[in-house]
Design a protein around this motif. Structure first.
Motif, PDB file in Angstrom:
ATOM      1  N   ALA A  21       0.887  -1.238  -0.038  1.00  0.00           N
ATOM      2  CA  ALA A  21       0.038  -0.068  -0.134  1.00  0.00           C
ATOM      3  C   ALA A  21       0.804   1.375   0.137  1.00  0.00           C
ATOM      4  N   ASN A  22       2.117   1.027   0.321  1.00  0.00           N
ATOM      5  CA  ASN A  22       3.028   2.383   0.155  1.00  0.00           C
ATOM      6  C   ASN A  22       3.499   2.457  -1.243  1.00  0.00           C
ATOM      7  N   LEU A  23       2.945   3.762  -1.568  1.00  0.00           N
ATOM      8  CA  LEU A  23       3.399   4.074  -2.934  1.00  0.00           C
ATOM      9  C   LEU A  23       4.759   3.973  -3.446  1.00  0.00           C
ATOM     10  N   GLU A  24       5.731   4.333  -2.661  1.00  0.00           N
ATOM     11  CA  GLU A  24       7.267   4.100  -3.225  1.00  0.00           C
ATOM     12  C   GLU A  24       7.647   2.774  -3.285  1.00  0.00           C
ATOM     13  N   ARG A  25       6.947   1.829  -2.288  1.00  0.00           N
ATOM     14  CA  ARG A  25       7.336   0.374  -2.568  1.00  0.00           C
ATOM     15  C   ARG A  25       6.623  -0.095  -3.529  1.00  0.00           C
ATOM     16  N   LEU A  26       5.368   0.270  -3.960  1.00  0.00           N
ATOM     17  CA  LEU A  26       4.586  -0.241  -4.967  1.00  0.00           C
ATOM     18  C   LEU A  26       5.093   0.294  -6.339  1.00  0.00           C
ATOM     19  N   GLN A  27       5.642   1.381  -6.401  1.00  0.00           N
ATOM     20  CA  GLN A  27       6.400   1.773  -7.712  1.00  0.00           C
ATOM     21  C   GLN A  27       7.471   0.795  -8.123  1.00  0.00           C
ATOM     22  N   CYS A  28       8.208   0.519  -6.786  1.00  0.00           N
ATOM     23  CA  CYS A  28       9.308  -0.557  -7.165  1.00  0.00           C
ATOM     24  C   CYS A  28       9.174  -1.832  -7.442  1.00  0.00           C
ATOM     25  N   GLN A  29       8.025  -2.190  -6.948  1.00  0.00           N
ATOM     26  CA  GLN A  29       7.213  -3.520  -7.439  1.00  0.00           C
ATOM     27  C   GLN A  29       6.799  -3.426  -8.952  1.00  0.00           C
ATOM     28  N   ILE A  30       6.290  -2.522  -9.205  1.00  0.00           N
ATOM     29  CA  ILE A  30       5.717  -2.385 -10.854  1.00  0.00           C
ATOM     30  C   ILE A  30       7.053  -2.344 -11.605  1.00  0.00           C
ATOM     31  N   GLN A  31       8.043  -1.686 -11.270  1.00  0.00           N
ATOM     32  CA  GLN A  31       9.159  -1.728 -12.173  1.00  0.00           C
ATOM     33  C   GLN A  31       9.627  -3.212 -11.931  1.00  0.00           C
ATOM     34  N   GLU A  32       9.765  -3.950 -11.089  1.00  0.00           N
ATOM     35  CA  GLU A  32      10.361  -5.354 -11.066  1.00  0.00           C
ATOM     36  C   GLU A  32       9.408  -6.164 -11.877  1.00  0.00           C
ATOM     37  N   GLN A  33       8.251  -5.758 -11.810  1.00  0.00           N
ATOM     38  CA  GLN A  33       7.214  -6.724 -12.755  1.00  0.00           C
ATOM     39  C   GLN A  33       7.336  -6.324 -14.071  1.00  0.00           C
ATOM     40  N   GLU A  34       7.601  -4.957 -14.451  1.00  0.00           N
ATOM     41  CA  GLU A  34       8.064  -4.600 -15.898  1.00  0.00           C
ATOM     42  C   GLU A  34       8.947  -5.303 -16.464  1.00  0.00           C
ATOM     43  N   GLU A  35      10.162  -5.408 -15.470  1.00  0.00           N
ATOM     44  CA  GLU A  35      11.336  -6.248 -15.835  1.00  0.00           C
ATOM     45  C   GLU A  35      10.960  -7.603 -16.177  1.00  0.00           C
ATOM     46  N   PHE A  36       9.959  -8.224 -15.119  1.00  0.00           N
ATOM     47  CA  PHE A  36       9.832  -9.655 -15.519  1.00  0.00           C
ATOM     48  C   PHE A  36       8.889  -9.886 -16.754  1.00  0.00           C
ATOM     49  N   GLN A  37       7.994  -8.972 -16.872  1.00  0.00           N
ATOM     50  CA  GLN A  37       6.908  -8.922 -18.197  1.00  0.00           C
ATOM     51  C   GLN A  37       8.112  -8.790 -19.608  1.00  0.00           C
ATOM     52  N   LYS A  38       9.102  -8.044 -19.217  1.00  0.00           N
ATOM     53  CA  LYS A  38       9.989  -7.793 -20.553  1.00  0.00           C
ATOM     54  C   LYS A  38      10.804  -9.140 -20.682  1.00  0.00           C
ATOM     55  N   ASN A  39      11.318  -9.831 -19.600  1.00  0.00           N
ATOM     56  CA  ASN A  39      11.772 -11.023 -19.886  1.00  0.00           C
ATOM     57  C   ASN A  39      10.794 -12.123 -20.581  1.00  0.00           C
TER      58      ASN A  39
END
Length: 326
Positions: A21-39
């Protein structure tokens, strides 16, 4: 090799950190997920090629164990790929949904929190004073602030709603949002309570000052009436000695007798004002007005009494003289 990679990625996806629910951590998770999607996207070409080759082989292989094994491998590969794609899509969707809700909550917080701090600062400037002009200005400001607080209640309700929606959407760090929400609600309640109390104190002091001035002016007005009668008495000289003028002076005497409790009340009332005045207040004007009123009353009362006594004596002497003449 692709199957091993898929199994590894499925395991990674299953072990993904809970959506924050923390916006900063959530944005990090989205970046990680984008990398996962890219892979995943990078391997889609290999997957499609292997599937195409497998399906081509199936057409050329005769029925039997080899074909069955190949079919099983192909089905397993497709199942794992589809499962991974579904998990990635679902997580992407949940992350984006949570991001929108976190951003909405953050916007409401950014709108409301600075106002709360600004309101607290302005509230500390509201002071109870013995200056009627300053007091009236403070009263207007405090009432305007109270009105503003009530208007902000709708924004607070929107923030509370956004917080609840965010808490429902996320998987972790909900307590941070709950604590923030509780904190700003407590601040709003404290501001409202303190502002109402300050407004009440300012209103009370304003009313007391008005009452003081009304009493002072009432005493002053009645003393002016007595003074006017004394001026007439002095101006007439010996001709002032008449029953009619005596009646007028006695009427003033009665007015002054009725006025005496008001003079005493004003004195006590002023003392109460001074005692309740904030530290450092300039009480000199109030005390001077009350003292002047008291001294003025004593002087006028004494003079009216003296004039009444003198006129009564003279009229009594004149009456005795007339009796002797008769």
């Amino acid at each position: 090799e692709l199957r091993t990679w898929l199994d590894d990625k499925l395991c990674q996806q299953a072990q993904s950190r809970p959506i924050s629910a923390n916006l900063e951590r959530l944005q990090c998770q989205i970046q990680e997920q984008e990398e996962f999607q890219k892979n995943l996207n990078q391997h889609s070409g290999s997957y499609e090629m292997i599937v195409a080759e497998g399906e081509s082989l199936l057409l050329s292989v005769q029925p039997g164990e080899e074909k069955t094994a190949l079919q099983s491998q192909l089905v397993g590969l497709k199942t794992h790929w589809d499962e991974l794609s579904k998990q990635v899509t679902d997580r992407n969707s949940r992350l984006k949904d949570c991001l929108q809700k976190a951003q909405k909550y953050q916007r409401h917080m950014e709108d409301l929190l600075p106002w709360v701090e600004d309101c607290r600062a302005k509230m500390s400037e509201l002071e109870v004073t013995l200056d009627p002009v300053q007091l009236e200005a403070a009263l207007l400001r405090s009432k305007a602030m109270l009105s503003d607080v009530e208007k902000r209640r709708s924004l607070l309700e929107m923030l509370n709603s956004a917080a609840d929606i965010l808490i429902d959407a996320c998987q972790t760090d909900e307590d941070e949002v709950r604590d923030e929400k509780a904190g700003i609600n407590q601040k709003m309640d404290a501001i409202t309570e303190e502002l109402q109390a300050k407004t009440g104190c300012i209103e009370e002091m304003s009313q007391r000052l008005k009452e003081f001035q009304e009493n002072f002016k009432n005493i002053e007005k009645k003393l002016e009436g007595a003074k006017h009668q004394l001026e007439i008495y002095d101006a007439l000289g010996p001709q002032a000695c008449s029953n009619k003028n005596l009646e007028k002076l006695k009427a003033q005497q009665e007015v002054l007798q009725a006025l005496e409790p008001q003079v005493d009340y004003l004195k006590n009332f002023t003392q109460g004002l001074v005692e309740d005045a904030p530290d450092g207040s300039d009480c000199s004007q109030l005390l001077r007005q009350a003292e002047d009123s008291q001294q003025d009353f004593k002087i006028v009362k004494q003079k009216v009494n003296e004039c009444c006594t003198l006129m009564e004596t003279k009229l009594e002497g004149i009456g005795q003289f007339n009796n002797h003449v008769r």
